[in-house]
Scaffold this motif. Sequence first.
Motif, PDB file in Angstrom:
ATOM      1  N   SER A   1      26.483  42.404  40.775  1.00  0.00           N
ATOM      2  CA  SER A   1      26.477  40.944  40.704  1.00  0.00           C
ATOM      3  C   SER A   1      25.115  40.391  41.100  1.00  0.00           C
ATOM      4  O   SER A   1      24.364  41.013  41.848  1.00  0.00           O
ATOM      5  CB  SER A   1      27.567  40.347  41.599  1.00  0.00           C
ATOM      6  N   VAL A   2      24.832  39.202  40.576  1.00  0.00           N
ATOM      7  CA  VAL A   2      23.586  38.496  40.869  1.00  0.00           C
ATOM      8  C   VAL A   2      23.943  37.050  41.171  1.00  0.00           C
ATOM      9  O   VAL A   2      24.556  36.379  40.339  1.00  0.00           O
ATOM     10  CB  VAL A   2      22.597  38.564  39.681  1.00  0.00           C
ATOM     11  N   GLY A   3      23.565  36.585  42.352  1.00  0.00           N
ATOM     12  CA  GLY A   3      23.855  35.207  42.748  1.00  0.00           C
ATOM     13  C   GLY A   3      25.252  35.065  43.304  1.00  0.00           C
ATOM     14  O   GLY A   3      26.169  35.760  42.888  1.00  0.00           O
ATOM     15  N   GLY A   4      25.410  34.154  44.255  1.00  0.00           N
ATOM     16  CA  GLY A   4      26.735  33.949  44.826  1.00  0.00           C
ATOM     17  C   GLY A   4      26.800  32.721  45.699  1.00  0.00           C
ATOM     18  O   GLY A   4      25.865  31.935  45.783  1.00  0.00           O
ATOM     19  N   GLY A   5      27.944  32.589  46.360  1.00  0.00           N
ATOM     20  CA  GLY A   5      28.206  31.477  47.260  1.00  0.00           C
ATOM     21  C   GLY A   5      29.580  30.911  47.010  1.00  0.00           C
ATOM     22  O   GLY A   5      30.014  30.794  45.866  1.00  0.00           O
ATOM     23  N   ASP A   6      30.300  30.612  48.072  1.00  0.00           N
ATOM     24  CA  ASP A   6      31.653  30.046  47.994  1.00  0.00           C
ATOM     25  C   ASP A   6      32.598  30.892  47.147  1.00  0.00           C
ATOM     26  O   ASP A   6      33.425  30.366  46.399  1.00  0.00           O
ATOM     27  CB  ASP A   6      31.623  28.609  47.455  1.00  0.00           C
ATOM     28  N   GLY A   7      32.448  32.202  47.234  1.00  0.00           N
ATOM     29  CA  GLY A   7      33.334  33.100  46.499  1.00  0.00           C
ATOM     30  C   GLY A   7      33.082  33.155  45.006  1.00  0.00           C
ATOM     31  O   GLY A   7      33.924  33.639  44.250  1.00  0.00           O
ATOM     32  N   LYS A   8      31.941  32.679  44.554  1.00  0.00           N
ATOM     33  CA  LYS A   8      31.610  32.680  43.128  1.00  0.00           C
ATOM     34  C   LYS A   8      30.378  33.532  42.879  1.00  0.00           C
ATOM     35  O   LYS A   8      29.540  33.709  43.758  1.00  0.00           O
ATOM     36  CB  LYS A   8      31.379  31.255  42.639  1.00  0.00           C
ATOM     37  N   TYR A   9      30.275  34.038  41.664  1.00  0.00           N
ATOM     38  CA  TYR A   9      29.138  34.859  41.256  1.00  0.00           C
ATOM     39  C   TYR A   9      28.406  34.200  40.092  1.00  0.00           C
ATOM     40  O   TYR A   9      29.037  33.758  39.136  1.00  0.00           O
ATOM     41  CB  TYR A   9      29.613  36.240  40.788  1.00  0.00           C
ATOM     42  N   GLY A  10      27.079  34.177  40.173  1.00  0.00           N
ATOM     43  CA  GLY A  10      26.304  33.694  39.030  1.00  0.00           C
ATOM     44  C   GLY A  10      26.518  34.608  37.832  1.00  0.00           C
ATOM     45  O   GLY A  10      26.704  34.161  36.708  1.00  0.00           O
ATOM     46  N   LEU A  11      26.509  35.916  38.105  1.00  0.00           N
ATOM     47  CA  LEU A  11      26.721  36.925  37.078  1.00  0.00           C
ATOM     48  C   LEU A  11      27.356  38.133  37.729  1.00  0.00           C
ATOM     49  O   LEU A  11      26.884  38.603  38.771  1.00  0.00           O
ATOM     50  CB  LEU A  11      25.384  37.304  36.429  1.00  0.00           C
ATOM     51  N   TRP A  12      28.427  38.645  37.152  1.00  0.00           N
ATOM     52  CA  TRP A  12      29.161  39.789  37.691  1.00  0.00           C
ATOM     53  C   TRP A  12      29.598  40.676  36.533  1.00  0.00           C
ATOM     54  O   TRP A  12      30.081  40.177  35.514  1.00  0.00           O
ATOM     55  CB  TRP A  12      30.386  39.291  38.454  1.00  0.00           C
ATOM     56  N   LEU A  13      29.393  41.988  36.678  1.00  0.00           N
ATOM     57  CA  LEU A  13      29.829  42.969  35.683  1.00  0.00           C
ATOM     58  C   LEU A  13      30.659  44.041  36.357  1.00  0.00           C
ATOM     59  O   LEU A  13      30.300  44.506  37.446  1.00  0.00           O
ATOM     60  CB  LEU A  13      28.618  43.648  35.024  1.00  0.00           C
ATOM     61  N   ASN A  14      31.734  44.476  35.694  1.00  0.00           N
ATOM     62  CA  ASN A  14      32.518  45.573  36.250  1.00  0.00           C
ATOM     63  C   ASN A  14      31.857  46.907  35.927  1.00  0.00           C
ATOM     64  O   ASN A  14      30.883  46.972  35.178  1.00  0.00           O
ATOM     65  CB  ASN A  14      33.975  45.512  35.779  1.00  0.00           C
ATOM     66  N   ASP A  15      32.375  47.979  36.509  1.00  0.00           N
ATOM     67  CA  ASP A  15      31.710  49.283  36.407  1.00  0.00           C
ATOM     68  C   ASP A  15      31.813  49.943  35.039  1.00  0.00           C
ATOM     69  O   ASP A  15      31.083  50.881  34.748  1.00  0.00           O
ATOM     70  CB  ASP A  15      32.218  50.238  37.491  1.00  0.00           C
ATOM     71  N   THR A  16      32.688  49.455  34.172  1.00  0.00           N
ATOM     72  CA  THR A  16      32.788  50.025  32.826  1.00  0.00           C
ATOM     73  C   THR A  16      32.167  49.114  31.767  1.00  0.00           C
ATOM     74  O   THR A  16      32.261  49.383  30.575  1.00  0.00           O
ATOM     75  CB  THR A  16      34.259  50.305  32.449  1.00  0.00           C
TER      76      THR A  16
END
Length: 168
Positions: free
Chosen positions: A118-133
């Motif tokens: 993940s890149v970026g966050g705050g308040d339980g949110k992600y700017g960008l998130w990818l799963n492992d697959t």
Amino acid sequence: MSPAIAEEIRLLLPPRLQLYETWSLRYSLEQHGVSLSTLYDRTSAETTAGGGYVLAIRDSAGGIFGAFLNEPPKPTGRYIGTGECFLWKSSETPLRFRAFPYSGINDYFILSDAHYLSVGGGDGKYGLWLNDTFDKGLSQVCDTFGNELLSEEGEKFEVIGVEVWKVG
């Protein structure tokens, strides 16, 4: 990623990296398979030596977006990186490009472990998130970058392609 998008990103890189015209592909979903651990392996064997990485994602709606990472992504389970990181999004026809630099609100730059990146966050949110697959992703408005959603699909998107390019 097209040369036009790469040029837009290059202009936003830290000045020491803007001089590099040639980037090297370190990971491609198409070439190296569906594995976050392979992405980590292909970027962790080297030191950044002042370099950085461009993460590029294509979603099922044809959107291209990603992040600049000033450190190689690695499964630390804690935040790494600095305010040189940023998120970006683009469309190729016609070329429209938008970047989201560091807001200064928090220091939640790069967070990853064996199951996600993940890149970026705050308040339980992600700017960008990818799963492992690399089949599912998430993009939300986050405090770190004050970004808009990166995918036209909405907060959740289907991943079609992932690349990581080494700069410097």
